[in-house]
Enzyme design. Structure first.
Site, short mmCIF file in Angstrom:
data_model
loop_
_atom_site.label_atom_id
_atom_site.label_comp_id
_atom_site.label_asym_id
_atom_site.label_seq_id
_atom_site.Cartn_x
_atom_site.Cartn_y
_atom_site.Cartn_z
N TYR A 1 0.83 -1.21 0.00
CA TYR A 1 0.00 0.00 0.00
C TYR A 1 0.87 1.25 0.00
O TYR A 1 1.88 1.30 0.68
CB TYR A 1 -0.89 0.01 1.25
CG TYR A 1 -1.84 1.18 1.27
CD1 TYR A 1 -3.08 1.08 0.65
CD2 TYR A 1 -1.49 2.38 1.87
CE1 TYR A 1 -3.95 2.15 0.65
CE2 TYR A 1 -2.35 3.46 1.87
CZ TYR A 1 -3.58 3.34 1.25
OH TYR A 1 -4.44 4.40 1.24
N TRP B 1 1.39 5.60 -1.86
CA TRP B 1 1.12 6.54 -2.94
C TRP B 1 2.20 6.58 -4.00
O TRP B 1 1.98 7.07 -5.09
CB TRP B 1 0.89 7.94 -2.37
CG TRP B 1 -0.56 8.19 -2.16
CD1 TRP B 1 -1.39 7.43 -1.38
CD2 TRP B 1 -1.36 9.22 -2.75
NE1 TRP B 1 -2.66 7.95 -1.45
CE2 TRP B 1 -2.67 9.04 -2.26
CE3 TRP B 1 -1.09 10.27 -3.61
CZ2 TRP B 1 -3.72 9.89 -2.64
CZ3 TRP B 1 -2.13 11.11 -3.97
CH2 TRP B 1 -3.43 10.92 -3.49
N1 MGD Z 1 -2.18 8.79 11.99
C1 MGD Z 1 -2.55 8.79 10.71
N2 MGD Z 1 -1.98 7.93 9.82
C2 MGD Z 1 -2.35 7.94 8.54
C3 MGD Z 1 -3.34 8.84 8.06
C4 MGD Z 1 -3.95 9.73 9.00
O1 MGD Z 1 -4.84 10.53 8.66
N3 MGD Z 1 -3.52 9.68 10.30
N4 MGD Z 1 -3.69 8.84 6.73
C5 MGD Z 1 -3.51 7.58 6.01
C6 MGD Z 1 -3.66 7.73 4.55
S1 MGD Z 1 -5.18 8.32 4.02
C7 MGD Z 1 -2.73 7.34 3.65
S2 MGD Z 1 -3.13 7.33 1.98
C8 MGD Z 1 -1.41 6.83 4.07
C9 MGD Z 1 -0.26 7.31 3.16
O2 MGD Z 1 0.85 6.49 3.34
P1 MGD Z 1 1.90 6.19 2.15
O3 MGD Z 1 1.22 6.28 0.84
O4 MGD Z 1 2.60 4.94 2.50
O5 MGD Z 1 2.88 7.43 2.33
P2 MGD Z 1 3.97 8.06 1.36
O6 MGD Z 1 4.86 8.88 2.23
O7 MGD Z 1 3.32 8.75 0.22
O8 MGD Z 1 4.80 6.79 0.87
C10 MGD Z 1 5.15 6.54 -0.45
C11 MGD Z 1 6.56 5.97 -0.50
O9 MGD Z 1 6.84 5.56 -1.83
C12 MGD Z 1 8.17 5.98 -2.18
N5 MGD Z 1 8.24 6.11 -3.64
C13 MGD Z 1 7.86 7.17 -4.40
N6 MGD Z 1 8.05 6.91 -5.72
C14 MGD Z 1 8.55 5.65 -5.81
C15 MGD Z 1 8.94 4.81 -6.89
O10 MGD Z 1 8.86 5.15 -8.07
N7 MGD Z 1 9.40 3.56 -6.58
C16 MGD Z 1 9.50 3.11 -5.30
N8 MGD Z 1 9.96 1.87 -5.10
N9 MGD Z 1 9.14 3.89 -4.25
C17 MGD Z 1 8.66 5.13 -4.50
C18 MGD Z 1 8.36 7.27 -1.43
O11 MGD Z 1 9.75 7.56 -1.27
C19 MGD Z 1 7.63 6.98 -0.12
O12 MGD Z 1 8.50 6.46 0.85
O13 MGD Z 1 -1.16 7.24 5.42
C20 MGD Z 1 -2.19 6.84 6.30
N10 MGD Z 1 -1.76 7.06 7.67
N1 MGD Z 2 -1.35 18.41 1.19
C1 MGD Z 2 -1.73 17.13 1.17
N2 MGD Z 2 -2.99 16.83 0.76
C2 MGD Z 2 -3.41 15.54 0.77
C3 MGD Z 2 -2.56 14.48 1.18
C4 MGD Z 2 -1.24 14.83 1.61
O1 MGD Z 2 -0.44 13.96 2.01
N3 MGD Z 2 -0.87 16.15 1.60
N4 MGD Z 2 -3.03 13.19 1.17
C5 MGD Z 2 -4.23 12.85 0.38
C6 MGD Z 2 -4.86 11.60 0.85
S1 MGD Z 2 -4.08 10.11 0.54
C7 MGD Z 2 -6.07 11.55 1.47
S2 MGD Z 2 -6.81 10.05 1.84
C8 MGD Z 2 -6.80 12.78 1.79
C9 MGD Z 2 -7.38 12.67 3.21
O2 MGD Z 2 -8.13 13.76 3.51
P1 MGD Z 2 -9.10 13.75 4.78
O3 MGD Z 2 -9.11 12.45 5.44
O4 MGD Z 2 -10.39 14.25 4.32
O5 MGD Z 2 -8.46 14.88 5.69
P2 MGD Z 2 -7.47 14.96 6.95
O6 MGD Z 2 -6.42 15.93 6.54
O7 MGD Z 2 -7.04 13.63 7.41
O8 MGD Z 2 -8.38 15.61 8.10
C10 MGD Z 2 -9.09 16.81 7.91
C11 MGD Z 2 -9.72 17.37 9.15
O9 MGD Z 2 -10.72 16.52 9.70
C12 MGD Z 2 -11.01 17.02 10.98
N5 MGD Z 2 -11.52 15.94 11.82
C13 MGD Z 2 -10.82 14.90 12.30
N6 MGD Z 2 -11.62 14.11 13.04
C14 MGD Z 2 -12.86 14.68 13.04
C15 MGD Z 2 -14.13 14.34 13.63
O10 MGD Z 2 -14.29 13.34 14.32
N7 MGD Z 2 -15.17 15.16 13.35
C16 MGD Z 2 -15.05 16.26 12.58
N8 MGD Z 2 -16.14 16.98 12.34
N9 MGD Z 2 -13.86 16.62 12.04
C17 MGD Z 2 -12.79 15.85 12.26
C18 MGD Z 2 -9.71 17.55 11.53
O11 MGD Z 2 -9.93 18.81 12.12
C19 MGD Z 2 -8.78 17.61 10.30
O12 MGD Z 2 -8.19 18.88 10.16
O13 MGD Z 2 -5.94 13.91 1.71
C20 MGD Z 2 -5.26 13.97 0.44
N10 MGD Z 2 -4.68 15.29 0.34
MO MO Z 3 -5.14 8.46 1.70
#
Ligand code: MGD
Ligand code: MGD
Ligand code: MO
Length: 753
Positions: A97, A99
């Site tokens: 898993y 990005w």
């Molecule tokens: N506490 C908490 N944890 C969360 C979340 C949260 O809201 N709170 N959000 C969750 C969500 S929604 C997501 S999507 C995840 C994101 O978690 P990840 O998608 O695992 O995070 P990234 O840092 O984007 O990791 C991508 C990795 O791929 C590597 N990479 C980039 N390009 C290439 C390539 O071409 N080849 C190879 N081999 N590697 C490459 C980058 O260097 C990086 O280390 O985190 C989750 N974790």
């Molecule tokens: N700049 C940037 N943008 C991204 C990403 C990134 O790595 N960087 N990652 C992308 C990815 S993989 C994903 S999945 C999306 C995720 O996007 P989301 O999951 O929609 O957003 P988050 O940034 O995790 O959280 C947004 C807000 O939710 C509010 N929140 C948290 N818990 C609660 C609750 O219980 N109730 C209410 N009402 N509000 C709450 C918090 O105040 C927080 O600021 O973002 C994407 N966009």
């Molecule tokens: Mo995500």
């Protein structure tokens, strides 16, 4: 866009067509050349000495040995063969898993899946960290989300037809910097402004005021985290008791109304879900709920739910209740009304889509059918061959002996890192391709250096544009593309030709482009040839016609346009879900106390609810060592936003370093006092690289600011088993004593053989 000087890339700039560029990518060049790169294949010393059968693994602790490419790919092939011979392909986890990068061809997971499919298959995962609870429950309620999402009203439609936009969790512009597949025009800021100018009123229901742009003049209703369902139930109570609900829609288009009504009114459980009841849980004023319920039934209302809200214990419930609310309020199926999941979560929700999709890199099919819900990774590793509930099925957890990870960073994204460290020691082998020395690479046995997008040609397909991404840097050190790496390993295993189909990377790119072009031609669109495309750099594809009114046809004639649910109608209650017998996800939306929230007994010990959201200055953990991310740090640590009263009560000033902790773990962060955050709530962005004080020691302090040190690793419920990252109570105290240095960006120790 890359600005070149003397044949070398000087810097990256925004595309001139972008009205609101994101600074996140600007650091890609510096980061690509940084010392944090993996520059040659590396093998953990004990693994090199003992091989995959060795049981006493201490990943993350032992030094690495540099090896040649041929030795490394040979070792990967041998390790795969050894595990396959003893455990079959069911012993290999290839879910990987993450990005990775945005290209069509150099998409790490696609490369890995093709490779492993040709090798006989792999254990896969289902769902995501992004919206697991939503994705599993909504097919029971509204039908397939892949049909619902494309029908979401666009911002242009909202401006025209919506009067009230009720945003649970707000619409944080921060997150719209990003879209899967890439993005040319960041339009949401302007789109929302235009909606506001057209008279749309925004309401932001969230613990954080900044979850919606100040210029929208939104009403901010501050509630405790995780209490959204209670708030929604009380809105429903007002609608029901004041006879403000849409009987016609409920009768013709919904099932389960009586069940939900009896629960809301307290007939079935003796607890009427009144505004006073909810106000007590949410810690807000009851009249605010009454007034909002009335407005919602008087105006064309769109209910919006941010994904973050469902990344929580019982995260299924707010998703379900939001749909129920839109049904009661009578806006579902009317133009500009209804319910939307994902506005403000990524860019592509509410923005126009293009008419067709680019051809993907073919991955083949997986002969292994075993899977697990992605968020349960650590549980699966710790408890193989154990029953696990998931969406009405009893799964048996796989026995994973080999982890193959490319393009993701579980030591960033998984909850409860200390538990993950324990679970991660169990497999016999961990193979990782990474450009950088992330914590995941440091906890691997074999690390193969991968190129970054700047070091190879690719095709990106984002918000309706085809973008030629050009190689502007030479590969750093000995880094190679995932494709080249897999082709060589496949050679050692005897299937190189099947993997490459005889094509070089350049030939694959041409092939993918030409196949996209011929499909475009079929739909009447002439694209230039490949050379012309690369010269043009960007081709903006014609937009799809605006989506039909979401659920409009269904509302008009539900029998002719049934939803994909058990009854073909909106399920306000579900006999199917009830039949699963899950106490943590009953047959109708319900207020179920989360395991950790400000109203739980645990709050006596850990009185702060820690929210961890997506970072404004990074893409998850990517580019954390770049200037944009580094500029946001406090004494080198990730900032933790705190309410002024909470800071004062702990003798904390803006800029202090604190220890954020609970019984799962602890991390250091730097205080940013913020009066836009409600009392009792703190906020840290994800993505600061895990930086253990004592590497390899479970429970050690992370000195950098990874919120997953304290976040619980727990399924949202037995239904979705999604991640509950937001459900973390913590204590925060001043960190006294000398500050430990940040070492996360310095490569780990290596020793000669
Ligand atoms: N506490 C908490 N944890 C969360 C979340 C949260 O809201 N709170 N959000 C969750 C969500 S929604 C997501 S999507 C995840 C994101 O978690 P990840 O998608 O695992 O995070 P990234 O840092 O984007 O990791 C991508 C990795 O791929 C590597 N990479 C980039 N390009 C290439 C390539 O071409 N080849 C190879 N081999 N590697 C490459 C980058 O260097 C990086 O280390 O985190 C989750 N974790
Ligand atoms: N700049 C940037 N943008 C991204 C990403 C990134 O790595 N960087 N990652 C992308 C990815 S993989 C994903 S999945 C999306 C995720 O996007 P989301 O999951 O929609 O957003 P988050 O940034 O995790 O959280 C947004 C807000 O939710 C509010 N929140 C948290 N818990 C609660 C609750 O219980 N109730 C209410 N009402 N509000 C709450 C918090 O105040 C927080 O600021 O973002 C994407 N966009
Ligand atoms: Mo995500």
């Amino acid at each position: 866009m890359a600005r070149m000087r003397d044949g070398a890339v000087a810097r990256l700039e925004a595309h001139p067509a972008d009205p609101d560029p994101s600074p996140i990518g600007y650091d890609m060049v510096d980061v690509a050349r940084s010392t944090a790169r993996v520059t040659q294949p590396m093998v953990r010393k004990a693994f090199l000495d003992h091989g995959p059968r060795y049981a006493d693994n201490r990943r993350g602790l032992e030094p690495f040995v540099p090896v040649s490419w041929s030795e490394a790919t040979g070792l990967v092939a041998e390790t795969l063969q050894s595990v396959k011979a003893r455990f079959g392909n069911e012993g290999i986890y290839g879910g990987a898993y993450g990005w990775s990068s945005a290209g069509r061809f150099h998409h790490s997971q696609g490369q890995l899946h093709r490779f492993l499919n040709l090798y006989g298959g792999y254990v896969d995962h289902v769902d995501s960290y992004s919206w697991a609870a939503l994705g599993v429950i909504m097919p029971h309620v509204l039908g397939d989300m892949m049909r619902v999402h494309p029908e979401l009203p666009t911002w242009a439609e909202i401006a025209k037809n919506t009067q009230l936009f009720v945003a649970f969790g707000g619409v944080p512009l921060r997150n719209t910097q990003v879209n899967p597949g890439g993005l040319l025009r960041h339009s949401v800021r302007d789109d929302m402004k235009a909606a506001r100018d057209a008279g749309v009123e925004f309401v932001c229901i969230s613990p954080a005021r900044d979850d919606i742009a100040a210029e929208l003049g939104a009403q901010w209703i501050s509630i405790r985290p995780h209490t959204d369902t209670a708030f929604m139930l009380a809105l429903a109570h007002v609608m029901l008791t004041e006879d403000r609900y849409d009987r016609d829609f409920l009768t013709r288009c919904c099932t389960g109304f009586e069940t939900l009504r009896d629960y809301v009114l307290g007939v079935s459980d003796g607890v009427p879900k009144t505004p006073a009841w909810a106000a007590n849980i949410c810690d807000c004023k009851p009249d605010v709920i009454v007034a909002l319920a009335r407005r919602m039934t008087e105006r064309r209302t769109l209910v919006s739910l941010l994904w973050a809200i469902q990344r929580a214990d019982h995260g299924e419930q707010p998703c379900w209740m939001a749909a129920a609310l839109a049904s009661l309020a009578g806006s579902l199926g009317k133009v500009g009304g209804g319910v939307g999941y994902g506005y403000g979560s990524v860019h592509g929700y509410g923005t126009a889509a293009s008419r067709f999709k680019a051809t993907p890199f073919p991955q083949g099919s997986n002969a292994v059918k075993t899977f697990f819900p992605v968020g349960r990774l650590a549980d699966v590793l710790l408890n193989p061959r154990t029953p696990m509930q998931y969406n009405g099925q009893t799964l048996t957890t796989p026995d994973i002996r080999l982890i193959y990870w490319v393009g993701g960073n579980p030591f960033h994204h998984h909850q409860d890192i200390n538990k993950l460290i324990r679970a991660w020691q169990r497999p016999e082998a961990v193979i990782v391709h990474e450009p950088f020395w992330t914590a995941t690479a440091r906890h691997a046995d074999i690390v193969l250096p991968a190129t970054t997008p700047l070091e190879r040609d690719d095709i990106a397909f984002g918000d309706g544009s085809l973008i030629a991404s050009h190689r502007v840097l030479d590969p750093v050190g000995q880094a190679r593309s995932d494709y080249a790496i897999f082709a060589d390993i496949a050679a050692g295993l005897g299937f190189r030709d099947a993997f490459t189909e005889g094509r070089s990377e350049a030939e694959w790119l041409t092939h993918i482009y030409e196949s996209t072009r011929s499909r475009a031609k079929d739909s009447g669109l002439d694209l230039p040839d490949y050379a012309g495309f690369r010269r043009a750099g960007v081709i903006e594809l014609p937009q799809a016609p605006p989506p039909p009114t979401m659920f409009g046809a269904f509302r008009a004639d539900p029998a002719a346009h049934p939803l994909g649910t058990e009854s073909g109608k909106v399920q306000l209650a579900s006999a199917r879900i009830a039949s699963f017998g899950y106490d943590d996800c009953p047959g109708h939306p319900a207020w179920l106390e989360p395991i950790e929230w400000l109203g739980s007994p645990r709050a006596a010990t850990y009185p702060i609810h820690l929210l961890s959201s997506q970072p404004k200055t990074r893409l998850h953990s990517q580019y954390d060592n770049g200037a944009v991310s580094q500029a946001s740090k406090v004494q080198g640590r990730e900032p933790v936003a705190m309410n002024p009263d909470d800071a004062a009560a702990r003798g904390l000033d803006d800029g202090d370093v604190v220890r954020v902790f609970n019984d799962r773990g602890a991390f250091l962060a730097g205080v940013r006092v913020n009066d836009g955050l409600r009392r009792g709530v703190a906020h840290v962005s994800t993505g600061a690289w895990y930086d253990p004080l004592v590497p390899g020691e479970p429970g050690t302090l992370d000195v950098h600011g990874n919120p997953n040190m304290v976040a619980p690793d727990r399924g949202t419920s037995q239904l979705a088993q999604g991640p509950s990252a937001q459900s973390a109570l913590v204590q925060i105290e001043k960190f006294e004593g000398p500050l430990p240095p940040i070492r996360a960006f310095i490569p780990p120790a290596s020793v000669p053989r």
